[in-house]
Design an enzyme around this catalytic site. Structure first.
Site, PDB file in Angstrom:
ATOM      1  CG  HIS A 116      35.445  37.067  30.753  1.00  0.00           C
ATOM      2  ND1 HIS A 116      35.427  37.154  29.379  1.00  0.00           N
ATOM      3  CD2 HIS A 116      34.741  38.141  31.206  1.00  0.00           C
ATOM      4  CE1 HIS A 116      34.766  38.238  29.009  1.00  0.00           C
ATOM      5  NE2 HIS A 116      34.333  38.849  30.099  1.00  0.00           N
ATOM      6  CB  CYS A 157      31.273  38.766  28.276  1.00  0.00           C
ATOM      7  SG  CYS A 157      31.120  40.232  29.328  1.00  0.00           S
TER       8      CYS A 157
END
Length: 483
Positions: free
Chosen positions: A422, A325
């Site tokens: 994630h 991310c």
């Protein structure tokens, strides 16, 4: 409602334990946290985001996470401001005073979610935030006693004995509450006790005599409880007699969703360490740059502590590098924030290890995904929570495919990987593929054990173990009258 004398007193854990006990008894139960300040979040079944602690509590109830379980989520992105998320969607970035003025509307959102949950479930276990005795935050409080009084909730007060001063914490908290608030407290729970309970009994007797409030139970210090932390970076690791791979990650000032690393931290054959920015970087097989709620700010701090040179040296010696991310965005050449979403508007140079640029946008991407790795025959499941769009030649070499859509990037030499996903290490098959990429496959004996490691099953077992302890050590005869 479970409130704590301090932050990290054990509120999230006790709520999860209570939820699982009731779920096992056939009660339709749900978790609820009116307001949560945390950088670890989860994607919900209705397409929003809530704190990860509430997602774990939902699992304890046998439920999918829903935005009504955490209607107000605050994600700090500066020292004085945060991203405000209402019912799972971004409202705005607000400074502290601006959010304080917004609280009456936040209260409406909280009570609306509370009412919907009440209509669906037999019992709701509510978690407070921080301490109910924060004098400066009493006005328009929606996180602790303000909510308890609005919803007419009885309150359990939990205190952590391991950090010391447990009796002062409890009595001091009571002294700072109003009379009506004190009357809501039905009992105390002492958390993280280790030692001979007989040596504590005189203190418990004094506490009940002094306050007129019973001690509902004393929970032991539970080691190796594999439940994700709400916010604080968990640095303790279980004892591991033999590790075959070392993985490290820097502790960023605005690190988010560091729970991605929990599966590695608990893996029996992986030596995972979070490294403070000013600490020496030990030799490692893999460095992971985690997510961040202020990517440009954290990138500048990393650079100021010499991490560009540290990572470059790691790569020269053949180590692998992964960005998740915000960490993925740092791997590129440029990061643009034209709207000032994470601080002052402007652009910053990235590390430049991947040929791409990222622009932060007002639209947040929230979704659960399943894809297939490009470098291994393995399925990856995870979730996206980000406000950036990346572009550039590096993305022509994707890390995985989600259906027909390319995602992430893998360098030509296969040494550097980046992704927006994630939860990459939560499933056994995917974990094996990632660790093989990092060097695990070179150790033949590793293949015999890694496939049997399942972090999700470990979390479920931890919830069962926690429920056993809560059921054993709490006075359920007294609690039952309030449920």
């Amino acid at each position: 409602m479970v409130q704590g004398t301090t932050s990290d007193a054990g509120k999230s854990t006790l709520v999860a334990g209570l939820c699982r006990v009731l779920y096992r008894r056939g009660v339709r139960v749900a978790p609820f946290k009116p307001q949560n300040m945390a950088l670890n979040s989860a994607v919900t079944s209705d397409g929003g985001e809530i704190g990860r602690a509430q997602a774990v509590q939902a699992q304890a109830c046998g439920l999918l996470p829903h935005t009504d379980m955490n209607p107000v989520l605050l994600k700090p992105n500066t020292d004085t401001g945060c991203q405000v998320i209402i019912h799972g969607k971004v409202l705005a970035n607000l400074e502290a005073m601006a959010y304080h003025a917004y609280k009456p509307k936040a209260r409406e959102a909280v009570l609306a979610s509370w009412q919907r949950l009440r209509e669906q479930y037999e019992c709701i276990i509510v978690e407070g935030a921080g301490s109910p005795a924060e004098i400066n935050l009493r006005q328009n409080d929606i996180a602790n006693m303000g909510f308890a009084e609005a919803a007419d909730c009885p309150v359990i007060l939990i205190a952590d004995i391991d950090r010391g001063g447990v009796f002062a914490h409890i009595v001091g908290t009571l002294a700072l509450l109003s009379e009506s608030e004190r009357k809501r407290i039905i009992g105390f729970v002492i958390n993280r006790f280790r030692g001979d309970i007989a040596l504590l009994q005189s203190g418990l007797d004094w506490l009940q005599q002094e306050t007129g409030i019973p001690v509902l139970g004393v929970l032991p210090y539970l080691r190796n409880l594999h439940l994700e932390a709400e916010d604080a970076v968990a640095k303790d690791t279980p004892d591991k007699p033999q590790t075959w791979l070392r993985v490290i990650a820097p502790v960023l000032p605005h690190v988010s969703n560091h729970t991605d690393m929990d599966a590695l931290r608990m893996h029996p054959h992986v030596d995972f360490q979070f490294i403070e920015l000013n600490e020496p970087v030990p030799p490692a097989d893999l460095i992971i740059l985690p997510g961040s709620k202020n990517v440009r700010g954290d990138l500048a701090v990393l650079a100021s502590h010499g991490w560009r040179d540290k990572i470059s040296r790691h790569l020269r010696y053949g180590g692998k590098l992964m960005g998740i991310c915000g960490g993925f965005q740092m791997l590129g050449r440029k990061i643009h924030d034209p709207h000032g979403l994470e601080g002052d508007a402007g652009s910053s140079d990235g590390f430049g290890w991947l040929d791409m640029e990222t622009t932060l946008t007002k639209e947040k991407h929230l979704k659960e995904v399943e894809g297939k790795l490009t470098f291994a025959d393995a399925v990856v499941t995870g979730y996206e929570i980000h406000m950036g769009v990346s572009s550039g030649p590096a993305l022509e070499r994707p890390l995985l495919h989600i259906g027909t859509q390319a995602e992430g990037a893998l360098s030509e030499d296969g040494q550097i990987a980046g992704t927006y996903l994630h939860g990459l290490f939560d499933h056994a098959e995917a974990t094996q593929a990632w660790l093989n990429w990092a060097g695990y496959s070179q150790l033949k004996q590793a293949q015999e054990t890694i496939a049997h490691y399942d972090y999700l099953a470990l979390r479920e077992a931890s919830l069962e173990r926690l429920a056993d302890e809560v059921e054993l050590h709490l006075d359920w005869n007294r609690l039952q009258s309030y449920l």
